[in-house]
Design a protein around this motif. Structure first.
Motif, PDB file in Angstrom:
ATOM      1  N   ALA A   1      -2.044  17.527 -23.714  1.00 11.81           N
ATOM      2  CA  ALA A   1      -2.960  18.659 -23.637  1.00 11.81           C
ATOM      3  C   ALA A   1      -2.779  19.339 -22.282  1.00 11.81           C
ATOM      4  O   ALA A   1      -2.446  18.694 -21.290  1.00 11.81           O
ATOM      5  CB  ALA A   1      -4.396  18.185 -23.797  1.00 11.81           C
ATOM      6  N   VAL A   2      -2.989  20.651 -22.285  1.00 12.04           N
ATOM      7  CA  VAL A   2      -2.950  21.429 -21.052  1.00 12.04           C
ATOM      8  C   VAL A   2      -4.308  22.109 -20.917  1.00 12.04           C
ATOM      9  O   VAL A   2      -4.778  22.769 -21.855  1.00 12.04           O
ATOM     10  CB  VAL A   2      -1.825  22.486 -21.077  1.00 12.04           C
ATOM     11  CG1 VAL A   2      -1.876  23.360 -19.837  1.00 12.04           C
ATOM     12  CG2 VAL A   2      -0.466  21.808 -21.216  1.00 12.04           C
ATOM     13  N   ALA A   3      -4.932  21.926 -19.746  1.00 12.61           N
ATOM     14  CA  ALA A   3      -6.238  22.522 -19.484  1.00 12.61           C
ATOM     15  C   ALA A   3      -6.098  23.648 -18.471  1.00 12.61           C
ATOM     16  O   ALA A   3      -5.361  23.524 -17.495  1.00 12.61           O
ATOM     17  CB  ALA A   3      -7.206  21.466 -18.961  1.00 12.61           C
ATOM     18  N   PHE A   4      -6.814  24.733 -18.720  1.00 13.27           N
ATOM     19  CA  PHE A   4      -6.848  25.877 -17.818  1.00 13.27           C
ATOM     20  C   PHE A   4      -8.233  25.914 -17.192  1.00 13.27           C
ATOM     21  O   PHE A   4      -9.224  26.101 -17.890  1.00 13.27           O
ATOM     22  CB  PHE A   4      -6.542  27.170 -18.576  1.00 13.27           C
ATOM     23  CG  PHE A   4      -5.284  27.074 -19.386  1.00 13.27           C
ATOM     24  CD1 PHE A   4      -4.042  27.096 -18.761  1.00 13.27           C
ATOM     25  CD2 PHE A   4      -5.337  26.914 -20.760  1.00 13.27           C
ATOM     26  CE1 PHE A   4      -2.871  26.983 -19.502  1.00 13.27           C
ATOM     27  CE2 PHE A   4      -4.178  26.799 -21.510  1.00 13.27           C
ATOM     28  CZ  PHE A   4      -2.944  26.826 -20.875  1.00 13.27           C
ATOM     29  N   MET A   5      -8.281  25.682 -15.876  1.00 12.12           N
ATOM     30  CA  MET A   5      -9.551  25.611 -15.172  1.00 12.12           C
ATOM     31  C   MET A   5      -9.656  26.764 -14.185  1.00 12.12           C
ATOM     32  O   MET A   5      -8.659  27.243 -13.665  1.00 12.12           O
ATOM     33  CB  MET A   5      -9.664  24.278 -14.431  1.00 12.12           C
ATOM     34  CG  MET A   5      -9.610  23.077 -15.371  1.00 12.12           C
ATOM     35  SD  MET A   5      -9.511  21.490 -14.529  1.00 12.12           S
ATOM     36  CE  MET A   5     -11.074  21.441 -13.699  1.00 12.12           C
ATOM     37  N   GLY A   6     -10.873  27.195 -13.921  1.00 15.04           N
ATOM     38  CA  GLY A   6     -11.095  28.253 -12.948  1.00 15.04           C
ATOM     39  C   GLY A   6     -12.526  28.733 -13.006  1.00 15.04           C
ATOM     40  O   GLY A   6     -13.328  28.281 -13.829  1.00 15.04           O
ATOM     41  N   ALA A   7     -12.845  29.669 -12.143  1.00 11.25           N
ATOM     42  CA  ALA A   7     -14.183  30.240 -12.085  1.00 11.25           C
ATOM     43  C   ALA A   7     -14.451  31.096 -13.323  1.00 11.25           C
ATOM     44  O   ALA A   7     -13.532  31.416 -14.092  1.00 11.25           O
ATOM     45  CB  ALA A   7     -14.321  31.083 -10.824  1.00 11.25           C
ATOM     46  N   LYS A   8     -15.687  31.486 -13.485  1.00 12.95           N
ATOM     47  CA  LYS A   8     -16.081  32.364 -14.583  1.00 12.95           C
ATOM     48  C   LYS A   8     -15.239  33.638 -14.523  1.00 12.95           C
ATOM     49  O   LYS A   8     -14.997  34.183 -13.446  1.00 12.95           O
ATOM     50  CB  LYS A   8     -17.575  32.697 -14.432  1.00 12.95           C
ATOM     51  CG  LYS A   8     -18.140  33.530 -15.533  1.00 12.95           C
ATOM     52  CD  LYS A   8     -19.627  33.732 -15.325  1.00 12.95           C
ATOM     53  CE  LYS A   8     -20.203  34.548 -16.459  1.00 12.95           C
ATOM     54  NZ  LYS A   8     -21.649  34.698 -16.336  1.00 12.95           N
ATOM     55  N   GLN A   9     -14.763  34.087 -15.682  1.00 10.37           N
ATOM     56  CA  GLN A   9     -13.953  35.303 -15.821  1.00 10.37           C
ATOM     57  C   GLN A   9     -12.569  35.191 -15.172  1.00 10.37           C
ATOM     58  O   GLN A   9     -11.933  36.200 -14.899  1.00 10.37           O
ATOM     59  CB  GLN A   9     -14.696  36.513 -15.236  1.00 10.37           C
ATOM     60  CG  GLN A   9     -16.006  36.830 -15.930  1.00 10.37           C
ATOM     61  CD  GLN A   9     -15.810  37.374 -17.335  1.00 10.37           C
ATOM     62  OE1 GLN A   9     -15.057  38.304 -17.539  1.00 10.37           O
ATOM     63  NE2 GLN A   9     -16.483  36.783 -18.310  1.00 10.37           N
ATOM     64  N   ALA A  10     -12.088  33.963 -14.949  1.00  8.63           N
ATOM     65  CA  ALA A  10     -10.769  33.779 -14.329  1.00  8.63           C
ATOM     66  C   ALA A  10      -9.626  33.889 -15.333  1.00  8.63           C
ATOM     67  O   ALA A  10      -8.465  33.947 -14.932  1.00  8.63           O
ATOM     68  CB  ALA A  10     -10.704  32.432 -13.609  1.00  8.63           C
ATOM     69  N   GLY A  11      -9.932  33.881 -16.623  1.00  8.52           N
ATOM     70  CA  GLY A  11      -8.887  34.003 -17.633  1.00  8.52           C
ATOM     71  C   GLY A  11      -8.536  32.715 -18.350  1.00  8.52           C
ATOM     72  O   GLY A  11      -7.479  32.617 -18.984  1.00  8.52           O
ATOM     73  N   LYS A  12      -9.419  31.721 -18.300  1.00  9.03           N
ATOM     74  CA  LYS A  12      -9.159  30.433 -18.965  1.00  9.03           C
ATOM     75  C   LYS A  12      -9.001  30.605 -20.474  1.00  9.03           C
ATOM     76  O   LYS A  12      -8.017  30.167 -21.050  1.00  9.03           O
ATOM     77  CB  LYS A  12     -10.317  29.442 -18.677  1.00  9.03           C
ATOM     78  CG  LYS A  12     -10.525  29.135 -17.212  1.00  9.03           C
ATOM     79  CD  LYS A  12     -11.771  28.294 -16.970  1.00  9.03           C
ATOM     80  CE  LYS A  12     -13.050  28.971 -17.354  1.00  9.03           C
ATOM     81  NZ  LYS A  12     -13.397  30.176 -16.580  1.00  9.03           N
ATOM     82  N   SER A  13      -9.970  31.266 -21.084  1.00  6.53           N
ATOM     83  CA  SER A  13      -9.930  31.462 -22.535  1.00  6.53           C
ATOM     84  C   SER A  13      -8.786  32.386 -22.935  1.00  6.53           C
ATOM     85  O   SER A  13      -8.132  32.176 -23.962  1.00  6.53           O
ATOM     86  CB  SER A  13     -11.257  32.031 -23.034  1.00  6.53           C
ATOM     87  OG  SER A  13     -12.306  31.124 -22.772  1.00  6.53           O
ATOM     88  N   THR A  14      -8.537  33.408 -22.126  1.00  4.01           N
ATOM     89  CA  THR A  14      -7.441  34.337 -22.414  1.00  4.01           C
ATOM     90  C   THR A  14      -6.100  33.605 -22.377  1.00  4.01           C
ATOM     91  O   THR A  14      -5.243  33.808 -23.246  1.00  4.01           O
ATOM     92  CB  THR A  14      -7.458  35.504 -21.409  1.00  4.01           C
ATOM     93  OG1 THR A  14      -8.745  36.138 -21.461  1.00  4.01           O
ATOM     94  CG2 THR A  14      -6.371  36.511 -21.717  1.00  4.01           C
ATOM     95  N   THR A  15      -5.916  32.745 -21.382  1.00  2.64           N
ATOM     96  CA  THR A  15      -4.674  31.977 -21.285  1.00  2.64           C
ATOM     97  C   THR A  15      -4.536  31.026 -22.470  1.00  2.64           C
ATOM     98  O   THR A  15      -3.459  30.911 -23.070  1.00  2.64           O
ATOM     99  CB  THR A  15      -4.616  31.207 -19.948  1.00  2.64           C
ATOM    100  OG1 THR A  15      -4.783  32.147 -18.877  1.00  2.64           O
ATOM    101  CG2 THR A  15      -3.296  30.476 -19.787  1.00  2.64           C
ATOM    102  N   ALA A  16      -5.642  30.358 -22.833  1.00  3.37           N
ATOM    103  CA  ALA A  16      -5.607  29.463 -23.997  1.00  3.37           C
ATOM    104  C   ALA A  16      -5.283  30.249 -25.266  1.00  3.37           C
ATOM    105  O   ALA A  16      -4.522  29.774 -26.118  1.00  3.37           O
ATOM    106  CB  ALA A  16      -6.941  28.733 -24.137  1.00  3.37           C
ATOM    107  N   CYS A  17      -5.828  31.458 -25.382  1.00  4.93           N
ATOM    108  CA  CYS A  17      -5.533  32.302 -26.549  1.00  4.93           C
ATOM    109  C   CYS A  17      -4.054  32.672 -26.598  1.00  4.93           C
ATOM    110  O   CYS A  17      -3.451  32.677 -27.671  1.00  4.93           O
ATOM    111  CB  CYS A  17      -6.406  33.553 -26.519  1.00  4.93           C
ATOM    112  SG  CYS A  17      -6.313  34.535 -28.023  1.00  4.93           S
ATOM    113  N   ALA A  18      -3.460  32.950 -25.448  1.00  4.16           N
ATOM    114  CA  ALA A  18      -2.025  33.268 -25.398  1.00  4.16           C
ATOM    115  C   ALA A  18      -1.206  32.071 -25.874  1.00  4.16           C
ATOM    116  O   ALA A  18      -0.271  32.226 -26.672  1.00  4.16           O
ATOM    117  CB  ALA A  18      -1.621  33.668 -23.978  1.00  4.16           C
ATOM    118  N   PHE A  19      -1.547  30.876 -25.415  1.00  6.75           N
ATOM    119  CA  PHE A  19      -0.855  29.666 -25.878  1.00  6.75           C
ATOM    120  C   PHE A  19      -1.081  29.457 -27.368  1.00  6.75           C
ATOM    121  O   PHE A  19      -0.153  29.108 -28.108  1.00  6.75           O
ATOM    122  CB  PHE A  19      -1.340  28.436 -25.094  1.00  6.75           C
ATOM    123  CG  PHE A  19      -0.566  28.169 -23.838  1.00  6.75           C
ATOM    124  CD1 PHE A  19       0.304  27.088 -23.749  1.00  6.75           C
ATOM    125  CD2 PHE A  19      -0.702  28.994 -22.732  1.00  6.75           C
ATOM    126  CE1 PHE A  19       1.027  26.838 -22.593  1.00  6.75           C
ATOM    127  CE2 PHE A  19       0.008  28.754 -21.567  1.00  6.75           C
ATOM    128  CZ  PHE A  19       0.873  27.679 -21.490  1.00  6.75           C
TER     129      PHE A  19
END
Length: 183
Positions: free
Chosen positions: A120-138
């Motif tokens: 699994a790869v996790a994308f962590m960061g502050a609110k509005q940093a693009g975590k969900s957007t990056t996960a959507c791209a993957f």
């Protein structure tokens, strides 16, 4: 009451949580609606939005309502009368379920997580940093989404394992429109 499954837990709730259903199973966590004052649950003096009480945690979410989480097994929800059920469900799936996991001893992180190969790869960061957007791209490249907003991990056989959780991506309107155009 409906039965749902997330983070290895079976969750019973009268509220539509939009989570996968495990079929029939005994619930690990029970959500219920109730009058917290009638149950003798009230915020202590000086409590802002989250308060530790002897047997649990009381959350007072602005414009939504109050939630009492006890021992990672029981959640009493007292939504405001004019609060839409979907708003209550969003809070229940994120902040409240995150509190349940912590009370049950789970390590949690604010992250979006996808499966890549056997890991699994996790994308962590502050609110509005693009975590969900990056996960959507993957995800658009064929990597299954494991969880959005909350990553819960468990140790198993000497390795950390990401537990499947919320499968709804929380995207900004711009990001959602971008991925809609790609499909």
């Amino acid at each position: 009451m409906a039965l749902y499954s997330a983070y290895g837990l079976h969750i019973e709730s009268p509220l539509e949580l939009s989570l996968p259903s495990p079929g029939s199973a005994m619930p690990d966590v029970v959500f219920e609606q109730g009058d917290l004052s009638a149950l003798g649950i009230s915020p202590p003096e000086g409590c802002e939005w989250a308060c530790a009480l002897p047997d649990g945690v009381l959350l007072d979410i602005e414009n939504t309502g109050r939630f009492y989480i006890s021992q990672g097994r029981r959640v009493v929800m007292e939504p405001l009368p004019d609060c839409p059920a979907e708003t209550v469900a969003v809070i229940a799936r994120a902040i409240v379920l995150g509190t349940v996991l912590v009370q049950r001893g789970q390590a949690i992180f604010h992250a979006s997580t996808v499966r890549v190969g056997d890991g699994a790869v996790a994308f962590m960061g502050a609110k509005q940093a693009g975590k969900s957007t990056t996960a959507c791209a993957f995800h658009s490249c064929g990597h299954p989404l494991l969880a959005d907003e909350i990553l819960a991990v468990r140790e198993a056989d000497g390795a950390l394992v990401a537990l499947p959780g919320l499968s709804h991506l929380k995207l900004t309107p711009d990001a959602a429109n971008h991925f809609r155009r790609l499909t």
